[in-house]
Design a protein around this motif. Sequence first.
Motif, PDB file in Angstrom:
ATOM      1  N   UNK A  63       0.840  -1.220   0.000  1.00  0.00           N
ATOM      2  CA  UNK A  63       0.000   0.000   0.000  1.00  0.00           C
ATOM      3  C   UNK A  63       0.865   1.255   0.000  1.00  0.00           C
ATOM      4  N   UNK A  64       2.134   1.106  -0.334  1.00  0.00           N
ATOM      5  CA  UNK A  64       3.042   2.257  -0.345  1.00  0.00           C
ATOM      6  C   UNK A  64       3.631   2.388  -1.745  1.00  0.00           C
ATOM      7  N   UNK A  65       3.514   3.591  -2.327  1.00  0.00           N
ATOM      8  CA  UNK A  65       4.086   3.813  -3.658  1.00  0.00           C
ATOM      9  C   UNK A  65       5.084   4.969  -3.602  1.00  0.00           C
ATOM     10  N   UNK A  66       5.973   4.995  -4.586  1.00  0.00           N
ATOM     11  CA  UNK A  66       7.034   6.011  -4.640  1.00  0.00           C
ATOM     12  C   UNK A  66       7.151   6.521  -6.071  1.00  0.00           C
ATOM     13  N   UNK A  67       7.542   7.791  -6.203  1.00  0.00           N
ATOM     14  CA  UNK A  67       7.875   8.309  -7.531  1.00  0.00           C
ATOM     15  C   UNK A  67       9.374   8.549  -7.579  1.00  0.00           C
ATOM     16  N   UNK A  68       9.998   8.062  -8.677  1.00  0.00           N
ATOM     17  CA  UNK A  68      11.454   8.116  -8.801  1.00  0.00           C
ATOM     18  C   UNK A  68      11.828   8.804 -10.128  1.00  0.00           C
ATOM     19  N   UNK A  69      12.826   9.679 -10.122  1.00  0.00           N
ATOM     20  CA  UNK A  69      13.155  10.437 -11.327  1.00  0.00           C
ATOM     21  C   UNK A  69      14.106   9.725 -12.287  1.00  0.00           C
ATOM     22  N   UNK A  70      13.773   8.515 -12.668  1.00  0.00           N
ATOM     23  CA  UNK A  70      14.521   7.774 -13.695  1.00  0.00           C
ATOM     24  C   UNK A  70      13.649   6.608 -14.137  1.00  0.00           C
ATOM     25  N   UNK A  71      14.029   6.002 -15.240  1.00  0.00           N
ATOM     26  CA  UNK A  71      13.298   4.827 -15.724  1.00  0.00           C
ATOM     27  C   UNK A  71      13.888   3.584 -15.072  1.00  0.00           C
ATOM     28  N   UNK A  72      13.312   3.209 -13.934  1.00  0.00           N
ATOM     29  CA  UNK A  72      13.778   2.002 -13.227  1.00  0.00           C
ATOM     30  C   UNK A  72      13.581   0.784 -14.122  1.00  0.00           C
ATOM     31  N   UNK A  73      14.369  -0.261 -14.003  1.00  0.00           N
ATOM     32  CA  UNK A  73      15.344  -0.478 -12.934  1.00  0.00           C
ATOM     33  C   UNK A  73      16.675   0.228 -13.148  1.00  0.00           C
ATOM     34  N   UNK A 125      20.419   9.956  -6.970  1.00  0.00           N
ATOM     35  CA  UNK A 125      20.833  10.889  -8.037  1.00  0.00           C
ATOM     36  C   UNK A 125      20.457  10.349  -9.417  1.00  0.00           C
ATOM     37  N   UNK A 126      19.178   9.986  -9.571  1.00  0.00           N
ATOM     38  CA  UNK A 126      18.701   9.426 -10.837  1.00  0.00           C
ATOM     39  C   UNK A 126      19.055  10.264 -12.065  1.00  0.00           C
ATOM     40  N   UNK A 127      18.706  11.568 -12.100  1.00  0.00           N
ATOM     41  CA  UNK A 127      19.018  12.368 -13.290  1.00  0.00           C
ATOM     42  C   UNK A 127      20.525  12.465 -13.568  1.00  0.00           C
ATOM     43  N   UNK A 128      21.317  12.673 -12.533  1.00  0.00           N
ATOM     44  CA  UNK A 128      22.785  12.746 -12.691  1.00  0.00           C
ATOM     45  C   UNK A 128      23.318  11.420 -13.251  1.00  0.00           C
ATOM     46  N   UNK A 129      22.842  10.305 -12.690  1.00  0.00           N
ATOM     47  CA  UNK A 129      23.331   8.997 -13.107  1.00  0.00           C
ATOM     48  C   UNK A 129      22.900   8.680 -14.541  1.00  0.00           C
ATOM     49  N   UNK A 176       6.315   3.293  -8.532  1.00  0.00           N
ATOM     50  CA  UNK A 176       6.433   1.866  -8.207  1.00  0.00           C
ATOM     51  C   UNK A 176       5.993   1.593  -6.779  1.00  0.00           C
ATOM     52  N   UNK A 177       5.694   0.332  -6.531  1.00  0.00           N
ATOM     53  CA  UNK A 177       5.370  -0.108  -5.181  1.00  0.00           C
ATOM     54  C   UNK A 177       6.670  -0.154  -4.374  1.00  0.00           C
ATOM     55  N   UNK A 178       6.590   0.262  -3.126  1.00  0.00           N
ATOM     56  CA  UNK A 178       7.790   0.294  -2.289  1.00  0.00           C
ATOM     57  C   UNK A 178       7.979  -1.042  -1.585  1.00  0.00           C
ATOM     58  N   UNK A 179       9.209  -1.556  -1.696  1.00  0.00           N
ATOM     59  CA  UNK A 179       9.589  -2.710  -0.874  1.00  0.00           C
ATOM     60  C   UNK A 179      10.816  -2.313  -0.066  1.00  0.00           C
ATOM     61  N   UNK A 180      11.542  -3.294   0.477  1.00  0.00           N
ATOM     62  CA  UNK A 180      12.624  -2.942   1.394  1.00  0.00           C
ATOM     63  C   UNK A 180      13.897  -2.495   0.674  1.00  0.00           C
ATOM     64  N   UNK A 181      13.928  -2.599  -0.656  1.00  0.00           N
ATOM     65  CA  UNK A 181      15.123  -2.197  -1.393  1.00  0.00           C
ATOM     66  C   UNK A 181      15.103  -0.727  -1.772  1.00  0.00           C
ATOM     67  N   UNK A 182      16.176  -0.302  -2.438  1.00  0.00           N
ATOM     68  CA  UNK A 182      16.258   1.078  -2.914  1.00  0.00           C
ATOM     69  C   UNK A 182      15.649   1.133  -4.313  1.00  0.00           C
ATOM     70  N   UNK A 183      14.410   1.594  -4.402  1.00  0.00           N
ATOM     71  CA  UNK A 183      13.707   1.765  -5.684  1.00  0.00           C
ATOM     72  C   UNK A 183      13.600   0.446  -6.465  1.00  0.00           C
ATOM     73  N   UNK A 184      13.326  -0.646  -5.735  1.00  0.00           N
ATOM     74  CA  UNK A 184      13.314  -1.965  -6.370  1.00  0.00           C
ATOM     75  C   UNK A 184      11.926  -2.592  -6.521  1.00  0.00           C
ATOM     76  N   UNK A 185      10.889  -1.984  -5.950  1.00  0.00           N
ATOM     77  CA  UNK A 185       9.573  -2.628  -5.960  1.00  0.00           C
ATOM     78  C   UNK A 185       8.943  -2.667  -7.342  1.00  0.00           C
ATOM     79  N   UNK A 186       7.841  -3.441  -7.479  1.00  0.00           N
ATOM     80  CA  UNK A 186       7.173  -3.586  -8.781  1.00  0.00           C
ATOM     81  C   UNK A 186       6.807  -2.246  -9.415  1.00  0.00           C
TER      82      UNK A 186
END
Length: 212
Positions: free
Chosen positions: A103-113, A119-123, A137-147
């Motif tokens: 039930x937790x979602x996140x917005x990340x500034x890169x096209x995961x994975x 530093x998504x844009x820099x990377x 994406x759905x949040x799990x215990x990893x760094x920006x790794x959820x579905x």
Amino acid sequence: MNAVVLVSGRGSNLRAICAAIDAGTCDANLVGVVSDRKGAAALQFAEDRGIPTRVVPLRKGDDRELWNTRLAAEVAQLEPELIVLAGFMRLLGPPLLERFPGRIINVHPALLPSFPGHSGPRDALDGGVKISGCTVHVVDSGVDTGPIIAQAAVPVLADDDADSLHARIQIQEHRLLPCVIHQIATGAIALDPLRVRAPDGDATRSLTAPDV
Ligand code: GRF
């Protein structure tokens, strides 16, 4: 659908969610905004709008387990059906993840994975890619790794620096994140801890971007 937004910074995504709610395109009710930083501009915006705010600070040397327990307790008190990480710069621990599985979602500034982390844009620039974008994406215990729920792409231009690329990505974040929240609220996207699926159970269909 009652939602809590977790923020650490400026809060442009929080503003975008509120703008979409006001416009009638995001069927969510923000019952709280929670931050790890007292001075976050997003908190002031929430207060001005009359949204209840909570701060659970994490200072250098603080006990992280205790902080995770406090954070989970504060969020749980607000009784959200969905938790949205919108520029929340901390990794979540088991107390919150186990209390709100899927039930937790996140917005990340890169096209995961590709390009997880701070530093998504820099990377993405350093990686030489010609297309970047944002991911919800759905949040799990990893760094920006959820579905992955949804993505939107932007071009990387020859004269981009990290700031100009991030600004272009954020335009898409501000469209995509409220749209995904709305689709979760209406049941067009169903979340569970292990995968993201459409209501008819077709797991692959839901992995395409919603109509924004
Ligand atoms: C966004 O780019 C988001 O993808 C990342 O942090 C940034 C937050 O921006 N996780 P804002 O605070 O919503 O303006």
